[in-house]
Each structure stands twice: as C-alpha cells, then as structure tokens.
Motif scaffolding. Structure first.
Motif, mmCIF file in Angstrom:
data_model
loop_
_atom_site.group_PDB
_atom_site.id
_atom_site.type_symbol
_atom_site.label_atom_id
_atom_site.label_comp_id
_atom_site.label_asym_id
_atom_site.label_seq_id
_atom_site.Cartn_x
_atom_site.Cartn_y
_atom_site.Cartn_z
ATOM 1 N N ARG A 76 -7.938 -6.138 11.668
ATOM 2 C CA ARG A 76 -7.883 -5.402 10.404
ATOM 3 C C ARG A 76 -7.019 -4.143 10.542
ATOM 4 O O ARG A 76 -6.284 -3.767 9.628
ATOM 5 C CB ARG A 76 -9.294 -5.022 9.966
ATOM 6 C CG ARG A 76 -9.374 -4.392 8.577
ATOM 7 C CD ARG A 76 -10.820 -4.076 8.208
ATOM 8 N NE ARG A 76 -11.598 -5.294 8.141
ATOM 9 C CZ ARG A 76 -12.720 -5.477 8.845
ATOM 10 N NH1 ARG A 76 -13.142 -4.532 9.653
ATOM 11 N NH2 ARG A 76 -13.393 -6.604 8.731
ATOM 12 N N LEU B 170 -3.724 -3.141 8.311
ATOM 13 C CA LEU B 170 -3.630 -1.878 7.580
ATOM 14 C C LEU B 170 -2.410 -1.072 8.017
ATOM 15 O O LEU B 170 -1.732 -0.455 7.191
ATOM 16 C CB LEU B 170 -4.909 -1.062 7.805
ATOM 17 C CG LEU B 170 -6.173 -1.591 7.122
ATOM 18 C CD1 LEU B 170 -7.389 -0.819 7.597
ATOM 19 C CD2 LEU B 170 -6.032 -1.490 5.608
ATOM 20 N N ARG C 128 -14.125 3.703 5.964
ATOM 21 C CA ARG C 128 -13.468 2.510 5.427
ATOM 22 C C ARG C 128 -14.171 1.230 5.876
ATOM 23 O O ARG C 128 -14.241 0.258 5.133
ATOM 24 C CB ARG C 128 -12.002 2.475 5.863
ATOM 25 C CG ARG C 128 -11.199 1.430 5.116
ATOM 26 C CD ARG C 128 -9.762 1.393 5.575
ATOM 27 N NE ARG C 128 -9.102 2.659 5.398
ATOM 28 C CZ ARG C 128 -7.800 2.852 5.647
ATOM 29 N NH1 ARG C 128 -7.059 1.861 6.084
ATOM 30 N NH2 ARG C 128 -7.251 4.042 5.489
ATOM 31 N N GLN D 281 -9.771 -6.631 -1.255
ATOM 32 C CA GLN D 281 -8.537 -5.948 -0.876
ATOM 33 C C GLN D 281 -7.585 -5.823 -2.067
ATOM 34 O O GLN D 281 -6.937 -4.791 -2.259
ATOM 35 C CB GLN D 281 -7.840 -6.714 0.261
ATOM 36 C CG GLN D 281 -8.565 -6.674 1.599
ATOM 37 C CD GLN D 281 -9.728 -7.650 1.651
ATOM 38 O OE1 GLN D 281 -9.912 -8.468 0.738
ATOM 39 N NE2 GLN D 281 -10.517 -7.574 2.717
#
Length: 467
Positions: A32, A36, A317, A443
């Motif tokens: 992830r 990002l 997050r 997302q």
C-alpha cells in the motif's frame, strides 16, 4: 563499484536478520505504501527495500520487475550509510552514480529520492525510495509526503520488533515451564521440600487437583490472584475457586487462554497450562496459571497506536483505510448516503516557515481538536498526511453537507494565539458523496474528494467544492 558501509554494519545486519523480513512474501501494509508513493509523487517506481550484506532486497515494489540488486550498485546504500535522506535530481550529473549500470542502461534511473527506515535503536535497515527515468526536482510538499510514508513503514518495523521480542520472551517462559514439569516428574518424592519452595515463590499461580478436580495444592501466587488462601482452597472444586467451566480440555496440549473468576466475582484473563502426573497409582494434574491482563492491555495499546496519528491523536490513514469500507457497507445496507470530506489547510506552510515546525505541530493539534469538536459522535475524523484531514459522515443528507463544511471552515479560521504570535489559517474542503448503489471503491471515493479539494483551492481557498 565500491559500496559505502556504515560503521555500525554488524549491529545493523544483526537487527535486520532478527526481524526476519528478508525473502518473505508480499504484504498489503508495505504494498500500500508503494502505491501511495507513486500516486502522491507521480513517479513510475516506488520500493520498500532492505539492505542485506551484499544485496538490496525489495520487500515491496511497484513499477519494478527485479526483486533485488547488488548492494555495490544500489543508490540506497548511501542513505543507509549516512542515516539521512538522499535526493538525486539528475543521476547523470552526480559523480557517484553517473557510471552506475542502473543509470547507463536504457530507460535508466535519472531521479532518485530515498528515506532511511530505522528500527527502535536507530539502526537503518533499509529505505523507502522513489525513482524516475527523467530528471526532476522534489517539492517540499512531496518530500514531506515521502517522509510521512516512511514514518508509516518505520512504525510497522517497530511493531514487528516488539512482536519478535514478545515471542522470544514467551518461548523462553515456555521452556522454563517445560523444564519445571520434567523436574516434577523425575523427582516428585525425593525433592518435595525443594519443589514446595519453587512453587511458593513462583510468579505464576499453581494448583494441583485430583481426579475429581478438587484442589490438592495451592501456591501463594494463586492465593494472590484469586483471593482464596491455601487453607480455604484445599479440598474445594477448582470450578468454585477460579475456573467455573472446569479445566480447559486442550490445556494439556498447549497453553489455553481463558477467563478465570476471582473470589470477589471479578474476571481475570489467564493462560492455563495443564500437566497430568501419576506416581504409585496416584494420579493428579498440575495447573500453571499465568495472569495475562497486562499483556492483553499492551496488545490493545499496540493495536491502538498502529491506528493512531502520533502528533494529533486522531485516527491515521491505516485506520481510515479500515473504517471507510465498513462505513460504505453500512450505507449500502441501510440505504443511506455517506459523505467524505477532504480538508487541506490554507496557509499552513507559511506558519511553518515563519514560526518553525514546533508551532506548526501545535497548530495541527489545535485543528484536530476543532475538527473533532465539529463532528458528530457517529462521524470519523482522521489525519491523512501533513496538513490534510479526512472526515467520514454517515447518514448525512446531501443538502446538509455544504452548511456543515462551511461551519468547519469558520471554526478552523478562528485565530490561535501562541505566545506573542496570532496564527490565522483557513481550510479548503472537497466533498464526495457516496450513494448506496454506486459501484465505487473506497480509494476512488477519497480520490474524488481530494480532486474536489484542489478545485476549492483554485477557487480562492477557504471554499467548499462537491465532487
């Protein structure tokens, strides 16, 4: 090519190997981060790498086919040696890398940015890095975003360290208990006095029970844990004293976690291990009871910290990534809309530049308090990164969104006095509505809100824009 080696290389490698992350499968938590990083910085390649003795191995990678490269050509060897970030705007103009095969090959590296990943002792185990095939400059906002992502990876590494350490402590405890069991079996009659001394001074509770589950022995730790003296416990069923449902059936195979009952009615989380013994036609069972309340509390705290932003104490997050899909599922089930608000502070960089990061951090904490105060009890507030925040509003009607967002803007705009300085900022808000029947991922929903926020900034800041 020569490879820079840090002075603490031996200790660094020992810490890396103890972590046991090398040559392990991909994991979502690291993958992830690379996703990002490529999106936030608009680069084709991002990796989470670990620096072995002779190679750089990629725990997570995006835009890169190879799994490892020799250490002597790895750009990341330099931030590992210097324990500091490294930015290379054009590798062809850098004497350290101009002749590097990773640069001279077709579509080779021209831009590189790497952030060291440190363990709890400050040893650099690897890097979070991004690369591009064209020269470029790294803006201050992009650099901060890369630092934030590296902090998330570092937190995960430190969490793995604690897990490894706790596992070793647990294994050591189990080995000590196993050794004690063998001693009981071999010398039960010959060393009665010594055994009594060991049992009475043991940290764990100990109880011996007969074939009818009645107590034959009860040590001081058990008396302290459950409130029954030894004289009161002798001859009583174990179910009356601490285990209402009796001894767990699997406790002879492995330690079993269960809830024990104290004399005052309170519950105590314990780990129970059982060993059956026989001597001269006499049979009994030895119970070792370990109080795990402190361990469970630490596990809950660790889980909380993994989902909490260190600076603002808001959800981070990672917590948002878990909460938003759940909220969308509830919206679909209840047939009620959901809104995501993406906030970016206007003027925050000016505060940092004029007053320093300490004042900037205090301002972020104050904004977090104001956002929490503006939210309803059922709303969810998270810090996204830097001076960006995200709110999830469930069960909110579309016509109520704009007034609520404007209320948040007014509250954020209220001046904050710190010493002789009066700080004034605002916020731009992008809103994305999620309708129960919309075929949209979490997302995609956040991305729409993010895009709307940038539209609000372009419109003059301190504005609300609905995607």
């Amino acid at each position: 090519m020569s490879c820079p080696i840090p002075p603490n290389e031996k200790a660094r490698l020992a810490a890396l190997y103890e972590l046991a992350l090398l040559d392990t499968p991909n994991e979502p938590v690291f993958d992830r981060i690379t996703r990002l990083a490529t999106k936030l910085l608009s680069v084709p390649v991002a990796t989470v790498s670990l620096m072995d003795a002779k190679r750089q191995w990629f725990k997570a990678r995006l835009g890169l086919s190879m799994r490892e490269v020799p250490r002597d050509i790895a750009f990341c060897a330099y931030p590992v040696m210097e324990a500091a970030p490294l930015i290379v705007e054009d590798a062809c103009k850098d004497s350290r890398f101009a002749q590097n095969p990773l640069v001279t090959e077709s579509q080779g590296i021209r831009f590189y940015a790497g952030i060291p990943l440190k363990n709890s002792q400050g040893l650099v185990l690897g890097t979070l890095c991004v690369t591009d095939t064209r020269p470029r400059e790294l803006s201050e906002m992009d650099f901060k975003a890369l630092l934030d992502l590296a902090d998330i990876v570092t937190d995960e590494i430190k969490l793995r360290e604690r897990v490894v350490r706790e596992q070793k402590e647990k294994e050591a405890s189990q080995r000590a208990l196993s050794k004690l069991h063998h001693s009981l079996e071999a010398q039960i009659e010959q060393r009665t006095h010594e055994l009594r001394l060991v049992i009475e001074t043991a940290y764990d509770g100990y109880a011996s029970i007969d074939a009818h589950n009645r107590v034959l022995d009860w040590n001081l730790a058990a008396a302290t844990m459950f409130g029954w003296t030894r004289d009161e416990a002798l001859g009583q069923p174990i179910s009356t004293l601490m285990l209402p449902d009796g001894v767990p059936s699997d406790a002879e195979k492995a330690p079993v976690t269960t809830q024990a009952t104290r004399r005052d009615g309170g519950l105590l989380p314990v780990e129970v291990r059982c060993k059956s013994l026989a001597f001269h036609d006499r049979q009994w069972r030895s119970l070792f009871i370990h109080d795990i309340s402190e361990r469970q509390q630490l596990e809950r705290l660790r889980d909380q910290q993994a989902r909490e932003d260190v600076l603002t104490k808001l959800a981070n997050r990672r917590a948002l990534d878990e909460r938003l899909p759940e909220a969308m599922a509830r919206a679909r089930r209840l047939k009620k809309p959901l809104a995501v608000l993406f906030l970016d502070l206007d003027g925050f960089k000016r505060v940092n530049d004029n007053y320093g990061h300490g004042v900037g951090d205090e301002l972020l904490r104050e904004v977090a308090k104001r956002l929490t105060a503006s939210a309803r009890e059922t709303d969810f507030v998270a810090r996204w990164a830097g001076d960006e925040f995200v709110l999830i509003l469930e069960g909110v009607e579309p016509e109520a969104i704009t007034p609520l967002a404007q209320k948040i803007i007014r509250r954020v705009e209220q001046p904050l006095t710190m010493g002789e300085a009066t700080l004034a900022i605002s916020t731009s808000i992008g809103v994305a509505m999620y309708l129960p029947d919309a075929p949209e991922t979490a997302q995609q929903l956040v991305k729409r809100a993010d895009v709307a926020m940038y539209e609000a900034k372009r419109a003059g800041k301190a504005q609300v824009r609905i995607a």
